[in-house]
Write a protein that holds these residues in place. Structure first.
Motif, PDB file in Angstrom:
ATOM      1  N   GLY A 187      -5.967  45.681 -56.109  1.00 63.02           N
ATOM      2  CA  GLY A 187      -4.913  44.987 -56.313  1.00 63.02           C
ATOM      3  C   GLY A 187      -5.490  43.326 -56.998  1.00 63.02           C
ATOM      4  O   GLY A 187      -6.884  43.268 -56.777  1.00 63.02           O
ATOM      5  N   CYS A 188      -4.597  42.799 -57.793  1.00 67.02           N
ATOM      6  CA  CYS A 188      -5.347  41.587 -58.447  1.00 67.02           C
ATOM      7  C   CYS A 188      -5.269  40.362 -57.456  1.00 67.02           C
ATOM      8  O   CYS A 188      -4.295  40.256 -56.621  1.00 67.02           O
ATOM      9  CB  CYS A 188      -4.423  41.115 -59.688  1.00 67.02           C
ATOM     10  SG  CYS A 188      -4.933  39.556 -60.463  1.00 67.02           S
ATOM     11  N   GLU A 189      -6.266  39.735 -57.244  1.00 63.75           N
ATOM     12  CA  GLU A 189      -6.623  38.576 -56.361  1.00 63.75           C
ATOM     13  C   GLU A 189      -5.396  37.685 -56.719  1.00 63.75           C
ATOM     14  O   GLU A 189      -5.041  36.704 -55.768  1.00 63.75           O
ATOM     15  CB  GLU A 189      -7.678  38.085 -56.373  1.00 63.75           C
ATOM     16  CG  GLU A 189      -8.252  36.745 -55.312  1.00 63.75           C
ATOM     17  CD  GLU A 189      -8.550  37.775 -54.179  1.00 63.75           C
ATOM     18  OE1 GLU A 189      -9.480  38.726 -54.042  1.00 63.75           O
ATOM     19  OE2 GLU A 189      -7.822  37.757 -53.089  1.00 63.75           O
ATOM     20  N   ALA A 190      -5.270  37.230 -58.036  1.00 66.40           N
ATOM     21  CA  ALA A 190      -4.210  36.306 -58.356  1.00 66.40           C
ATOM     22  C   ALA A 190      -2.773  36.778 -58.485  1.00 66.40           C
ATOM     23  O   ALA A 190      -1.887  35.818 -57.732  1.00 66.40           O
ATOM     24  CB  ALA A 190      -4.777  35.935 -59.925  1.00 66.40           C
ATOM     25  N   CYS A 191      -2.503  37.699 -59.078  1.00 59.74           N
ATOM     26  CA  CYS A 191      -0.834  37.989 -59.054  1.00 59.74           C
ATOM     27  C   CYS A 191      -0.534  39.092 -57.992  1.00 59.74           C
ATOM     28  O   CYS A 191       0.788  39.395 -57.968  1.00 59.74           O
ATOM     29  CB  CYS A 191      -0.703  38.388 -60.484  1.00 59.74           C
ATOM     30  SG  CYS A 191      -1.303  39.942 -60.964  1.00 59.74           S
ATOM     31  N   GLY A 192      -1.445  39.751 -57.432  1.00 55.08           N
ATOM     32  CA  GLY A 192      -1.110  40.887 -56.585  1.00 55.08           C
ATOM     33  C   GLY A 192      -0.815  42.218 -57.159  1.00 55.08           C
ATOM     34  O   GLY A 192      -0.502  43.153 -56.465  1.00 55.08           O
ATOM     35  N   ARG A 216      -2.486  40.636 -69.027  1.00 58.55           N
ATOM     36  CA  ARG A 216      -1.721  39.621 -69.036  1.00 58.55           C
ATOM     37  C   ARG A 216      -1.229  39.110 -67.467  1.00 58.55           C
ATOM     38  O   ARG A 216      -0.336  39.198 -67.192  1.00 58.55           O
ATOM     39  CB  ARG A 216      -0.485  39.662 -69.943  1.00 58.55           C
ATOM     40  CG  ARG A 216      -0.710  39.449 -71.370  1.00 58.55           C
ATOM     41  CD  ARG A 216       0.378  39.750 -72.294  1.00 58.55           C
ATOM     42  NE  ARG A 216      -0.089  39.976 -73.629  1.00 58.55           N
ATOM     43  CZ  ARG A 216       1.073  39.968 -74.526  1.00 58.55           C
ATOM     44  NH1 ARG A 216       2.269  40.395 -74.336  1.00 58.55           N
ATOM     45  NH2 ARG A 216       0.660  40.302 -75.812  1.00 58.55           N
ATOM     46  N   CYS A 217      -2.336  38.573 -66.845  1.00 58.54           N
ATOM     47  CA  CYS A 217      -2.113  38.088 -65.486  1.00 58.54           C
ATOM     48  C   CYS A 217      -1.149  36.973 -65.715  1.00 58.54           C
ATOM     49  O   CYS A 217      -1.543  36.016 -66.082  1.00 58.54           O
ATOM     50  CB  CYS A 217      -3.557  38.108 -64.843  1.00 58.54           C
ATOM     51  SG  CYS A 217      -3.312  37.593 -63.061  1.00 58.54           S
ATOM     52  N   ASP A 218      -0.158  37.080 -64.902  1.00 58.59           N
ATOM     53  CA  ASP A 218       0.870  35.783 -64.791  1.00 58.59           C
ATOM     54  C   ASP A 218       0.288  34.571 -64.250  1.00 58.59           C
ATOM     55  O   ASP A 218       0.577  33.611 -64.276  1.00 58.59           O
ATOM     56  CB  ASP A 218       1.829  36.246 -63.855  1.00 58.59           C
ATOM     57  CG  ASP A 218       2.884  37.124 -64.705  1.00 58.59           C
ATOM     58  OD1 ASP A 218       2.689  37.240 -65.826  1.00 58.59           O
ATOM     59  OD2 ASP A 218       3.812  37.817 -64.054  1.00 58.59           O
ATOM     60  N   PRO A 238      -6.876  37.377 -68.130  1.00 60.46           N
ATOM     61  CA  PRO A 238      -7.358  38.463 -67.421  1.00 60.46           C
ATOM     62  C   PRO A 238      -7.084  38.457 -65.863  1.00 60.46           C
ATOM     63  O   PRO A 238      -7.036  37.466 -65.167  1.00 60.46           O
ATOM     64  CB  PRO A 238      -8.965  38.128 -67.693  1.00 60.46           C
ATOM     65  CG  PRO A 238      -9.193  36.960 -68.142  1.00 60.46           C
ATOM     66  CD  PRO A 238      -7.889  36.484 -68.730  1.00 60.46           C
ATOM     67  N   HIS A 239      -6.941  39.804 -65.422  1.00 63.65           N
ATOM     68  CA  HIS A 239      -6.639  39.817 -63.775  1.00 63.65           C
ATOM     69  C   HIS A 239      -7.987  39.522 -63.153  1.00 63.65           C
ATOM     70  O   HIS A 239      -9.014  39.698 -63.618  1.00 63.65           O
ATOM     71  CB  HIS A 239      -6.072  41.197 -63.524  1.00 63.65           C
ATOM     72  CG  HIS A 239      -4.556  41.536 -64.021  1.00 63.65           C
ATOM     73  ND1 HIS A 239      -3.580  40.975 -63.458  1.00 63.65           N
ATOM     74  CD2 HIS A 239      -4.313  42.267 -65.048  1.00 63.65           C
ATOM     75  CE1 HIS A 239      -2.464  41.375 -64.235  1.00 63.65           C
ATOM     76  NE2 HIS A 239      -2.908  42.129 -65.288  1.00 63.65           N
ATOM     77  N   ASP A 240      -7.881  39.515 -61.853  1.00 61.94           N
ATOM     78  CA  ASP A 240      -9.035  39.044 -60.896  1.00 61.94           C
ATOM     79  C   ASP A 240      -8.897  40.175 -59.877  1.00 61.94           C
ATOM     80  O   ASP A 240      -8.344  39.945 -58.772  1.00 61.94           O
ATOM     81  CB  ASP A 240      -8.657  37.738 -60.455  1.00 61.94           C
ATOM     82  CG  ASP A 240     -10.034  37.034 -59.350  1.00 61.94           C
ATOM     83  OD1 ASP A 240     -10.968  38.109 -59.693  1.00 61.94           O
ATOM     84  OD2 ASP A 240     -10.068  36.239 -58.740  1.00 61.94           O
TER      85      ASP A 240
HETATM   86 ZN   LIG Z   1      -3.312  39.573 -62.233  1.00 66.98          ZN
END
Ligand SMILES: [Zn+2]
Length: 250
Positions: A187-192, A216-218, A238-240
């Motif tokens: 999962g992305c730490e930022a957007c989930g 395109r991480c929101d 970028p996603h995290d």
């Molecule tokens: Zn993300």
């Protein structure tokens, strides 16, 4: 002329009935009509996204007519499944693990009696996973008989687009359930959102399933957020990937 039961006639006349169902029930106003058509070699099938994505068809199994329904996980749950599948190095092991994990994505009290978790082949990024129910059509004449004796029940509700709170797991919740079943979901730490770095369009870059155009991480850290320089600002970054999700699964 095939008989049209009053409830089907009313349904067909309603402006709220979706066009796929109008086509299906016009052609097969009763189960008996559908079974006859299958016996004559017709393909009797409908796909709808009414409340959730599902297909219904009448087929012959060992010469016996069967009404088959396959309900597919909604788009957010599917993203978790498919990215986990892509992240796995072995497609066969991943498929077996997903079939095993599917029921665990549902709320615990969902009755899955008569439901099988299935995989259907395709040429997409991953095969299609779904929940399948087969009911023998013998003894059923009208669709009302079928619906009343074999309601799809809660499974249909928890897979619905509109379902909130009591629905199939999505996002980080789905990632953690899949990881507990041996699937390398991330999962992305930022957007989930669930991520893969094995998307054929972006090998080596963490993207969501639908991001053919790149990540395109929101929730990215936008340096222009306060400046309103729209022509210079990005519309996503970028996603995290969550560090803990990058640990090997057991
Ligand atoms: Zn993300």
């Amino acid at each position: 002329m095939t008989e049209v039961p009053p409830d089907i006639a009313e349904y067909l006349a309603s402006p709220d009935t979706l066009p796929e169902w109008v086509r299906f029930y016009r052609a097969y106003p009763t189960v008996t009509a559908a079974v006859q058509a299958v016996g004559n070699g017709e393909s009797v099938a409908v796909f709808t996204s009414e409340h959730t994505a599902y297909g219904q068809q009448v087929i012959l199994i060992d010469g016996k007519p069967v009404i088959e329904v396959v309900l597919y996980p909604n788009s957010q749950a599917r993203e978790a499944l498919v990215t986990a599948y892509l992240n796995h190095s072995d497609p066969e092991t991943a498929t077996a693990a997903i079939l095993h994990a599917l029921p665990h994505l549902l709320p615990e009290d969902i009755d899955l009696t008569g439901i099988d978790c299935v995989v259907e082949p395709g040429n997409g990024l991953a095969p299609r996973f779904g929940f399948r129910r087969r009911v023998f059509a013998a003894g059923l004449h009208t669709w009302r008989d079928y619906d009343e004796l074999h309601p799809l029940g809660e499974l249909y509700q928890v897979l619905s687009w509109h379902s909130t709170g009591h629905n199939i797991a999505e996002g980080t919740e789905a990632v953690s359930i899949l990881r507990s079943h041996g699937l390398p979901a991330v999962g992305c730490e930022a957007c989930g959102e669930p991520l893969t770095n094995r998307h054929p369009a972006w090998p080596g870059t963490w993207v969501c399933l639908a991001e053919e155009y790149g990540p395109r991480c929101d929730a990215f850290d936008d340096p222009f957020r306060e400046l309103h320089e729209l022509d210079a600002a990005g519309i996503g970054g970028p996603h995290d990937p969550s560090t803990s999700d990058l640990e090997p699964v057991t």
